[in-house]
Enzyme design. Structure first.
Site, PDB file in Angstrom:
ATOM      1  N   ASP A 475      -6.244   1.633   3.212  1.00 13.60           N
ATOM      2  CA  ASP A 475      -4.860   1.160   3.265  1.00 13.60           C
ATOM      3  C   ASP A 475      -4.679   0.173   4.426  1.00 13.60           C
ATOM      4  O   ASP A 475      -5.506   0.121   5.352  1.00 13.60           O
ATOM      5  CB  ASP A 475      -3.944   2.385   3.476  1.00 13.60           C
ATOM      6  N   ASP A 543       3.826   0.542  -4.356  1.00  9.66           N
ATOM      7  CA  ASP A 543       4.339   1.861  -3.980  1.00  9.66           C
ATOM      8  C   ASP A 543       5.457   2.300  -4.911  1.00  9.66           C
ATOM      9  O   ASP A 543       5.942   3.434  -4.815  1.00  9.66           O
ATOM     10  CB  ASP A 543       4.840   1.840  -2.533  1.00  9.66           C
TER      11      ASP A 543
HETATM   12  C1  DGJ Z   1       1.071   3.051   1.760  1.00 10.60           C
HETATM   13  C2  DGJ Z   1       0.398   3.237   0.440  1.00 10.60           C
HETATM   14  O1  DGJ Z   1       0.723   2.164  -0.423  1.00 10.60           O
HETATM   15  C3  DGJ Z   1       0.789   4.585  -0.149  1.00 10.60           C
HETATM   16  O2  DGJ Z   1       0.221   4.754  -1.416  1.00 10.60           O
HETATM   17  C4  DGJ Z   1       0.362   5.681   0.781  1.00 10.60           C
HETATM   18  O3  DGJ Z   1      -1.038   5.752   0.852  1.00 10.60           O
HETATM   19  C5  DGJ Z   1       0.964   5.458   2.160  1.00 10.60           C
HETATM   20  N1  DGJ Z   1       0.684   4.146   2.647  1.00 10.60           N
HETATM   21  C6  DGJ Z   1       0.439   6.478   3.135  1.00 10.60           C
HETATM   22  O4  DGJ Z   1       0.900   6.257   4.403  1.00 10.60           O
END
Ligand code: DGJ
Length: 605
Positions: A475, A543
């Site tokens: 990430d 997200d």
């Molecule tokens: C951002 C990501 O896009 C989410 O799927 C998740 O992993 C969060 N970060 C976790 O902090």
């Protein structure tokens, strides 16, 4: 990317005494340029494959001054009023450059593609030099032998005794004839990535760019399609698709002036990135991949998907595992019992992999929310007393594979890493750092080799200690928030060197761990790009997991990226991002159009 393994027919073509039409073909596309020694190479044709008769009947090249069709125009000597692909300041301050052909030729290439697969094709190399200065620019076009894709890029070498400054360094330029030409491009924002924009090209300049520093696909995307026969159609009409393949700040412009062409330019964004080349140094630009199809937008998409699955996506010939990711199910509430239960549940639903997301780490500072601990990649034994070993044991017991979340390019002000290495973060000299997510997040400076070593080590330590880990979610949730490297002497190299560092780390990881599945995620779909994909198996699209909005995002994304790369998860209703309730059937159908997974607490279903 590995070096070229071997080259066949290496000899450059004999120099033509006068101008020559040079053609490069894929199975169904042809590119034709006019090239001659001492001249600036010119665009002639890009489109459907030409027969020998068609090629012969193209107008004979002339040295006439149609400078608007120069295929890599350099600023200052012969081009000042139109857009240019290249500009520099010579060591003596002269801001003009002229790039004239010294030699050119086509070679057969058999090499390793960035995803590790072998690829074959023809490489056109045009070597150019300024007649007054030892400035050398090589322009390359690589045509694949089995897919309709031509990749174009350049390298620039400084032969002057002193350092020169590159102020503009696009990878490629392509004139597109005017006449009811439309463009499809993809604009977005967090939780609404890849929203298609379809518009007719008109007079003026269209600029699509990114300046995030890290996540170049959240807002605008660097891939565009041009429909040459009027309003874009799904299955008919001539279409040129162009995808810059870069992980950092980019610039794509389409200039329509008073001539008969639209001019497409794409490359690294030169804003605040003046690049200094020392004597003898070479700078290589990222590639632009071009395709042409007579079968409308879908035809161009299919060409990109075929090329991507063969040469740009890691392990695209392998079936993907159906997974459950813990994020929307439990967020930061990680514990051994909960993970075990989720593993058993995904197994009972026919799944094959469980991925533990954010919240599992931190010793001195436990990661209970997004305000601390990034960089402290040790298990929080208060939550997971038996460590990753215990989780792997449970995964085995439940008959599923195990994956884990990391965000290795980042730290928080509240972390042991930042206490130890405040000099590793990106921040403007003499200023306080600007903080991101949670009011505490900071970006580590990947231009610094020590930081590269650390980031490589995050993955390497996990996989050396726990070789059974089958999946990593990588990430990246912050942009560059103020400009400055505590490592680099040349501050304007920050963005470019960051991405060189990132790619170095990715290459090292893939050399050592070619098979582990790695997801590329950046606050959702912020890193859906062909700069990074060769080192990743898939990316997180957004997200926002609402099935209805996902249709638009996944559709936009699918113009350039194949379904196997598009991670798509069934989530709870009402949806956590938009609070919409949709049926389970609808959510499953949408998730199944990409790489199927779930992001839910199964016990609440
Ligand atoms: C951002 C990501 O896009 C989410 O799927 C998740 O992993 C969060 N970060 C976790 O902090």
């Amino acid at each position: 990317m590995k070096k070229i393994l071997f080259m066949l027919c290496c000899a450059l073509l004999p120099l033509a005494a006068s101008a020559e039409k040079v053609q490069l073909s894929t199975p169904n596309n042809t590119l034709v340029l006019d090239v001659w020694k001492g001249g600036e190479p010119k665009f002639v044709y890009y489109g459907a494959k030409l027969s020998a008769d068609d090629f012969a009947s193209l107008p004979a090249p002339t040295n006439a001054n149609w400078s608007h069709l120069d295929i890599y125009p350099a600023y200052g000597a012969t081009h000042t009023m139109s857009e240019t692909a290249f500009a520099m300041r010579h060591a003596d301050g002269n801001m003009s450059t002229q790039l004239l052909v010294e030699e050119y030729g086509i070679t057969s290439v058999d090499e390793q593609a960035p995803n590790g697969k072998p690829r074959k094709g023809s490489l056109l190399t045009i070597k150019m030099k300024d007649p007054l200065y030892p400035t050398y620019v090589n322009l390359y076009y690589f045509a694949y032998s089995d897919v309709d894709m031509i990749e174009c890029w350049t390298d620039i070498t400084n032969g002057e005794k002193k350092t020169v400054a590159l102020t503009q360094f696009y990878s490629s330029c392509m004139p597109i004839r005017r006449g009811n030409v439309w463009i499809n491009h993809f604009h977005g924002s967090w939780a609404a990535e890849a929203q298609m924009v379809e518009e007719e090209l008109n007079n003026g300049l269209l600029r699509i760019k990114n300046k995030d520093g890290l996540r170049n696909a959240t807002t605008d995307r660097q891939e565009v399609m041009f429909s040459l026969d009027g309003k874009p159609q799904e299955n008919t009409g001539s279409v040129i698709g162009a995808a810059l393949m870069y992980s950092g700040n980019y610039d794509v412009i389409v200039d329509t002036d008073d001539t008969e062409y639209h001019y497409y330019f794409a490359g690294i964004n030169p804003d605040n990135s003046e690049y200094y080349l020392k004597r003898g140094e070479t700078f290589t630009t990222p590639r632009v991949a071009y395709t042409f199809s007579k079968e409308g937008l879908s035809g161009a998409s299919r060409n990109f998907h075929r090329w991507a699955r063969r040469y740009q996506v890691r392990n695209a010939d392998r079936e993907r595992m159906i997974l459950l990711n813990s994020w929307e199910g439990v967020y930061f509430d990680i514990n051994q019992k909960g993970m075990d239960q989720m593993m058993a549940d995904i197994k009972s639903m026919g799944g094959e992999l469980f991925v533990m997301d954010d919240g599992w780490f931190g010793d001195k500072y436990p990661r209970n929310k997004d305000t601390s601990s990034l960089g402290d990649w040790v298990v929080d034994t208060r939550k997971l007393p038996e460590g990753i070993e215990g989780l792997l044991r449970d995964a085995k017991k439940n008959g599923v594979k195990f994956g884990i979340w990391i965000e290795p390019e980042m730290t928080n002000t509240t972390s042991e890493l930042y206490e130890k290495h405040p000099e590793w973060i990106i921040k403007a000299p003499q200023r306080e750092p600007v903080k991101g997510r949670g009011g505490t997040q900071l970006v580590l400076d990947l231009s610094n080799p020590e930081v590269q070593e650390f980031v490589f080590g995050v993955v390497d330590n996990l996989l050396t200690k726990h070789p059974e880990i089958a999946y990593i979610k990588w990430d990246a949730n912050a942009p560059v928030m103020n400009h400055g490297s505590q490592y680099l002497k040349e501050q304007s190299h920050l963005y470019i060197k960051y991405h060189e560092g990132l790619i170095n780390v990715c290459k090292r990881i893939r050399e050592k761990y070619p098979d582990v599945v790695i997801q590329d995620c950046a606050s959702g779909g912020g890193r859906a790009n062909y700069g990074l994909l060769p080192y990743f198996d898939e990316f997180w699209v957004s997200d926002n997991t609402d099935a209805l909005q996902r249709i638009y995002m996944q559709w936009g994304t699918s113009f350039f990226f194949p379904a196997i790369t598009i991670a798509s998860h069934i989530s709870a209703v009402p949806n956590h991002a938009v609070f919409r309730t949709t049926s389970m059937k609808f959510r499953c159908d949408v998730a199944m159009s990409g790489r199927l997974g779930m992001e839910i607490q199964p016990k609440n279903m």
